[in-house]
Write a protein that holds these residues in place. Structure first.
Motif, PDB file in Angstrom:
ATOM      1  N   LYS A  13       0.836  -0.915   0.441  1.00 48.06           N
ATOM      2  CA  LYS A  13      -0.551   0.014  -0.066  1.00 48.06           C
ATOM      3  C   LYS A  13       0.829   1.959   0.245  1.00 48.06           C
ATOM      4  O   LYS A  13       0.779   2.664   0.062  1.00 48.06           O
ATOM      5  N   GLY A  14       2.051   0.955   0.305  1.00 50.35           N
ATOM      6  CA  GLY A  14       2.925   1.861   0.149  1.00 50.35           C
ATOM      7  C   GLY A  14       2.956   3.081   1.342  1.00 50.35           C
ATOM      8  O   GLY A  14       3.021   4.647   1.342  1.00 50.35           O
ATOM      9  N   ARG A  15       2.212   2.747   3.060  1.00 47.34           N
ATOM     10  CA  ARG A  15       2.052   3.748   3.536  1.00 47.34           C
ATOM     11  C   ARG A  15       3.808   3.598   4.269  1.00 47.34           C
ATOM     12  O   ARG A  15       4.490   2.367   4.499  1.00 47.34           O
ATOM     13  N   PRO A  16       4.075   4.383   5.267  1.00 46.95           N
ATOM     14  CA  PRO A  16       5.879   4.767   5.565  1.00 46.95           C
ATOM     15  C   PRO A  16       5.196   3.845   6.493  1.00 46.95           C
ATOM     16  O   PRO A  16       4.531   4.242   7.330  1.00 46.95           O
ATOM     17  N   PRO A  17       6.662   3.556   7.436  1.00 47.21           N
ATOM     18  CA  PRO A  17       7.207   2.846   8.672  1.00 47.21           C
ATOM     19  C   PRO A  17       6.720   3.819   9.266  1.00 47.21           C
ATOM     20  O   PRO A  17       6.775   5.177   9.223  1.00 47.21           O
ATOM     21  N   ALA A  18       6.087   3.697  10.801  1.00 46.57           N
ATOM     22  CA  ALA A  18       5.460   4.821  11.287  1.00 46.57           C
ATOM     23  C   ALA A  18       6.446   4.564  12.978  1.00 46.57           C
ATOM     24  O   ALA A  18       6.321   5.748  13.405  1.00 46.57           O
ATOM     25  N   GLY A  19       7.583   4.115  13.023  1.00 48.71           N
ATOM     26  CA  GLY A  19       8.609   3.913  13.732  1.00 48.71           C
ATOM     27  C   GLY A  19       7.936   3.081  15.054  1.00 48.71           C
ATOM     28  O   GLY A  19       8.432   3.333  16.419  1.00 48.71           O
ATOM     29  N   CYS A  20       7.211   2.526  14.991  1.00 49.38           N
ATOM     30  CA  CYS A  20       5.775   1.768  15.985  1.00 49.38           C
ATOM     31  C   CYS A  20       6.894   0.419  15.976  1.00 49.38           C
ATOM     32  O   CYS A  20       6.514  -0.866  14.836  1.00 49.38           O
ATOM     33  N   TRP A  21       7.795   0.390  17.130  1.00 49.92           N
ATOM     34  CA  TRP A  21       8.258  -1.645  15.819  1.00 49.92           C
ATOM     35  C   TRP A  21       7.246  -2.788  17.294  1.00 49.92           C
ATOM     36  O   TRP A  21       7.054  -2.745  18.520  1.00 49.92           O
ATOM     37  N   ILE A  22       7.230  -3.448  16.932  1.00 53.37           N
ATOM     38  CA  ILE A  22       6.519  -5.366  17.589  1.00 53.37           C
ATOM     39  C   ILE A  22       7.421  -6.182  16.964  1.00 53.37           C
ATOM     40  O   ILE A  22       7.202  -6.718  15.884  1.00 53.37           O
ATOM     41  N   PRO A  23       6.937  -7.207  16.788  1.00 49.49           N
ATOM     42  CA  PRO A  23       7.900  -9.109  17.633  1.00 49.49           C
ATOM     43  C   PRO A  23       6.617  -9.420  16.338  1.00 49.49           C
ATOM     44  O   PRO A  23       5.785  -8.781  16.079  1.00 49.49           O
ATOM     45  N   PHE A  24       7.489 -10.630  16.112  1.00 45.44           N
ATOM     46  CA  PHE A  24       6.895 -11.368  14.489  1.00 45.44           C
ATOM     47  C   PHE A  24       4.975 -12.028  14.996  1.00 45.44           C
ATOM     48  O   PHE A  24       3.997 -11.445  13.924  1.00 45.44           O
ATOM     49  N   ARG A  25       5.331 -11.905  16.117  1.00 43.39           N
ATOM     50  CA  ARG A  25       4.125 -12.863  16.836  1.00 43.39           C
ATOM     51  C   ARG A  25       2.546 -11.886  16.771  1.00 43.39           C
ATOM     52  O   ARG A  25       1.596 -11.908  16.541  1.00 43.39           O
ATOM     53  N   GLU A  26       3.002 -10.447  16.914  1.00 42.75           N
ATOM     54  CA  GLU A  26       2.177  -9.473  16.793  1.00 42.75           C
ATOM     55  C   GLU A  26       1.332  -8.710  15.151  1.00 42.75           C
ATOM     56  O   GLU A  26       0.152  -7.923  15.334  1.00 42.75           O
ATOM     57  N   LEU A  27       1.767  -9.200  14.888  1.00 37.45           N
ATOM     58  CA  LEU A  27       2.142  -8.737  13.498  1.00 37.45           C
ATOM     59  C   LEU A  27       0.253 -10.064  12.535  1.00 37.45           C
ATOM     60  O   LEU A  27      -0.128 -11.070  13.340  1.00 37.45           O
ATOM     61  N   LYS A  28      -0.082  -9.604  11.353  1.00 38.60           N
ATOM     62  CA  LYS A  28      -1.219 -10.373  11.569  1.00 38.60           C
ATOM     63  C   LYS A  28      -0.868 -11.366  10.824  1.00 38.60           C
ATOM     64  O   LYS A  28      -0.344 -11.331  10.100  1.00 38.60           O
ATOM     65  N   GLY A  29      -1.633 -12.695  11.651  1.00 42.40           N
ATOM     66  CA  GLY A  29      -1.062 -13.947  10.355  1.00 42.40           C
ATOM     67  C   GLY A  29       0.449 -14.296  10.990  1.00 42.40           C
ATOM     68  O   GLY A  29       0.336 -15.570  11.148  1.00 42.40           O
ATOM     69  N   GLY A  30       0.541 -13.741  12.993  1.00 43.60           N
ATOM     70  CA  GLY A  30       1.570 -13.753  12.623  1.00 43.60           C
ATOM     71  C   GLY A  30       2.100 -14.795  14.078  1.00 43.60           C
ATOM     72  O   GLY A  30       3.455 -15.458  14.432  1.00 43.60           O
ATOM     73  N   ARG A  31       0.954 -14.715  14.914  1.00 43.07           N
ATOM     74  CA  ARG A  31       1.060 -15.735  16.216  1.00 43.07           C
ATOM     75  C   ARG A  31       0.850 -17.097  15.516  1.00 43.07           C
ATOM     76  O   ARG A  31       2.110 -18.340  16.655  1.00 43.07           O
ATOM     77  N   GLU A  32       0.174 -17.665  14.676  1.00 44.83           N
ATOM     78  CA  GLU A  32       0.432 -19.563  15.060  1.00 44.83           C
ATOM     79  C   GLU A  32       2.015 -19.411  13.857  1.00 44.83           C
ATOM     80  O   GLU A  32       2.192 -20.673  14.605  1.00 44.83           O
ATOM     81  N   SER A  33       3.028 -18.813  13.846  1.00 41.40           N
ATOM     82  CA  SER A  33       3.524 -18.976  12.894  1.00 41.40           C
ATOM     83  C   SER A  33       4.947 -18.608  13.606  1.00 41.40           C
ATOM     84  O   SER A  33       6.088 -18.723  13.331  1.00 41.40           O
ATOM     85  N   TYR A  34       4.569 -17.807  15.028  1.00 39.98           N
ATOM     86  CA  TYR A  34       5.939 -17.771  15.464  1.00 39.98           C
ATOM     87  C   TYR A  34       6.765 -18.761  15.775  1.00 39.98           C
ATOM     88  O   TYR A  34       8.192 -18.423  16.415  1.00 39.98           O
ATOM     89  N   PRO A  35       5.729 -20.214  16.517  1.00 48.43           N
ATOM     90  CA  PRO A  35       7.872 -20.912  16.600  1.00 48.43           C
ATOM     91  C   PRO A  35       8.297 -21.246  15.866  1.00 48.43           C
ATOM     92  O   PRO A  35       9.782 -20.922  16.081  1.00 48.43           O
ATOM     93  N   LEU A  36       7.851 -21.161  14.405  1.00 45.66           N
ATOM     94  CA  LEU A  36       8.749 -21.017  13.619  1.00 45.66           C
ATOM     95  C   LEU A  36       9.356 -20.154  13.599  1.00 45.66           C
ATOM     96  O   LEU A  36      10.483 -21.078  13.211  1.00 45.66           O
ATOM     97  N   PHE A  37       9.248 -19.271  13.109  1.00 43.89           N
ATOM     98  CA  PHE A  37       9.898 -17.606  12.975  1.00 43.89           C
ATOM     99  C   PHE A  37      11.126 -17.973  14.287  1.00 43.89           C
ATOM    100  O   PHE A  37      12.047 -17.386  14.245  1.00 43.89           O
ATOM    101  N   ARG A  38      10.801 -18.381  15.014  1.00 43.71           N
ATOM    102  CA  ARG A  38      12.488 -18.422  16.354  1.00 43.71           C
ATOM    103  C   ARG A  38      12.755 -18.855  15.637  1.00 43.71           C
ATOM    104  O   ARG A  38      14.173 -19.145  15.783  1.00 43.71           O
ATOM    105  N   LYS A  39      12.334 -20.565  15.350  1.00 48.22           N
ATOM    106  CA  LYS A  39      13.243 -20.929  14.795  1.00 48.22           C
ATOM    107  C   LYS A  39      14.071 -20.840  13.927  1.00 48.22           C
ATOM    108  O   LYS A  39      15.788 -20.858  13.814  1.00 48.22           O
ATOM    109  N   ARG A  40      13.679 -19.466  13.007  1.00 47.05           N
ATOM    110  CA  ARG A  40      14.414 -20.417  11.240  1.00 47.05           C
ATOM    111  C   ARG A  40      14.919 -18.465  11.451  1.00 47.05           C
ATOM    112  O   ARG A  40      15.628 -18.664  10.755  1.00 47.05           O
ATOM    113  N   CYS A  41      14.845 -17.459  12.385  1.00 45.83           N
ATOM    114  CA  CYS A  41      15.063 -17.216  12.402  1.00 45.83           C
ATOM    115  C   CYS A  41      16.081 -16.062  13.666  1.00 45.83           C
ATOM    116  O   CYS A  41      17.279 -15.652  13.558  1.00 45.83           O
ATOM    117  N   GLU A  42      14.976 -16.205  14.492  1.00 46.12           N
ATOM    118  CA  GLU A  42      15.578 -15.633  15.859  1.00 46.12           C
ATOM    119  C   GLU A  42      16.834 -16.449  16.348  1.00 46.12           C
ATOM    120  O   GLU A  42      17.689 -15.985  16.820  1.00 46.12           O
TER     121      GLU A  42
END
Length: 272
Positions: A140-169
């Motif tokens: 949508k071209g929306r510029p960053p707002a400067g409000c930082w949140i973890p992956f699990r708080e993004l839309k659709g991120g909660r259920e895939s966060y365990p795998l994200f933590r294993k693959r990324c963090e």
């Protein structure tokens, strides 16, 4: 391409040391993840390429997500061929000239033309290309707002966060624990910016894999009685510019890139 009948056949290919460098607790667990399509055989750092090669270009079996990823990639390229790239460039703040839309990816020029051809100053990996195309098509071209949140708080991120933590963090933390120049490399090689202490972390670095999708990596040094820790944060506008699958790809891809960077420097990550 060979296809295994069960996870045990994959397990027989491994050295069975349970080193944990792949992110799984045991070689058998890794074999099961490969058979189910959650992991690639090539993700085992101790396998020789001659063992991996018969199973596919990247050690991925036909049931693995990479097979679906390839189809998705081709679908995105065909969709890009049908849109007005000049208008897309205006929407997401890119540059359009000579039939190409160009964005900065990790500080480097990355372009696509109307036929889906890529032109880049960096290697064109799927973890870059798919988010890049997704952003062009749906951002949508929306510029960053400067409000930082973890992956699990993004839309659709909660259920895939365990795998994200294993693959990324977790892989990033292993590198940061041993390879101390990691954050300097983030800044100097990939156009990152080290910022003042965020969330009371000891080191905070912001990368821009896409101009409108910044990623912040925060690392806490070990203290007496406490282990080190690392978390990855996204601007809360990320969902407006990418879907959750593309956000996941960016995070896990960055982790792979820095792991390989450390290994090229001879860093023994199995010490972590």
């Amino acid at each position: 391409m060979s296809q295994p009948r069960n996870a045990f056949e994959i397990f027989q290919l491994l050295e069975k040391s349970n080193c944990g460098n792949c992110g799984e607790k045991t070689c058998l667990a890794f074999a099961g993840a490969v058979f189910k399509g959650r992991r690639r055989l090539a993700e085992c750092p101790r396998l020789d390429q001659s063992v991996i090669a018969p199973y596919s270009d990247n050690g991925a079996f036909s049931c693995a997500p990479e097979a679906e990823g390839a189809a998705h990639f081709e679908k995105l390229k065909s969709e890009v061929a049908r849109i007005d790239l000049a208008e897309a460039a205006k929407r997401i703040g890119g540059h359009f000239a000579g039939d190409r839309l160009t964005l900065k990816v990790l500080g480097k020029d990355f372009s696509v033309d109307r036929r889906g051809g890529f032109y880049a100053d960096i290697h064109v990996n799927p973890w870059v290309a798919i988010p890049f195309l997704t952003h062009i098509l749906y951002g949508k071209g929306r510029p960053p707002a400067g409000c930082w949140i973890p992956f699990r708080e993004l839309k659709g991120g909660r259920e895939s966060y365990p795998l994200f933590r294993k693959r990324c963090e977790e892989p990033l933390k292993r590198v940061a624990d041993i390879y101390t120049p990691l954050f300097d490399d983030m800044v100097h090689l990939f156009g990152g910016k080290q910022v003042e202490r965020q969330f009371e972390s000891d080191i905070s670095v912001v990368l821009r894999p896409l101009p409108l999708v910044p990623i912040m990596v925060c690392y806490w040094l070990p203290e007496e009685g406490m282990q080190s820790s690392l978390n990855v944060f996204f601007d809360d506008t990320a969902n407006d510019n990418l879907d959750i699958g593309a956000v996941f790809a960016l995070g896990s891809g960055l982790a792979q890139m820095f792991t390989k960077l450390a290994q090229r420097h001879g860093i023994p990550l199995d010490r972590a």
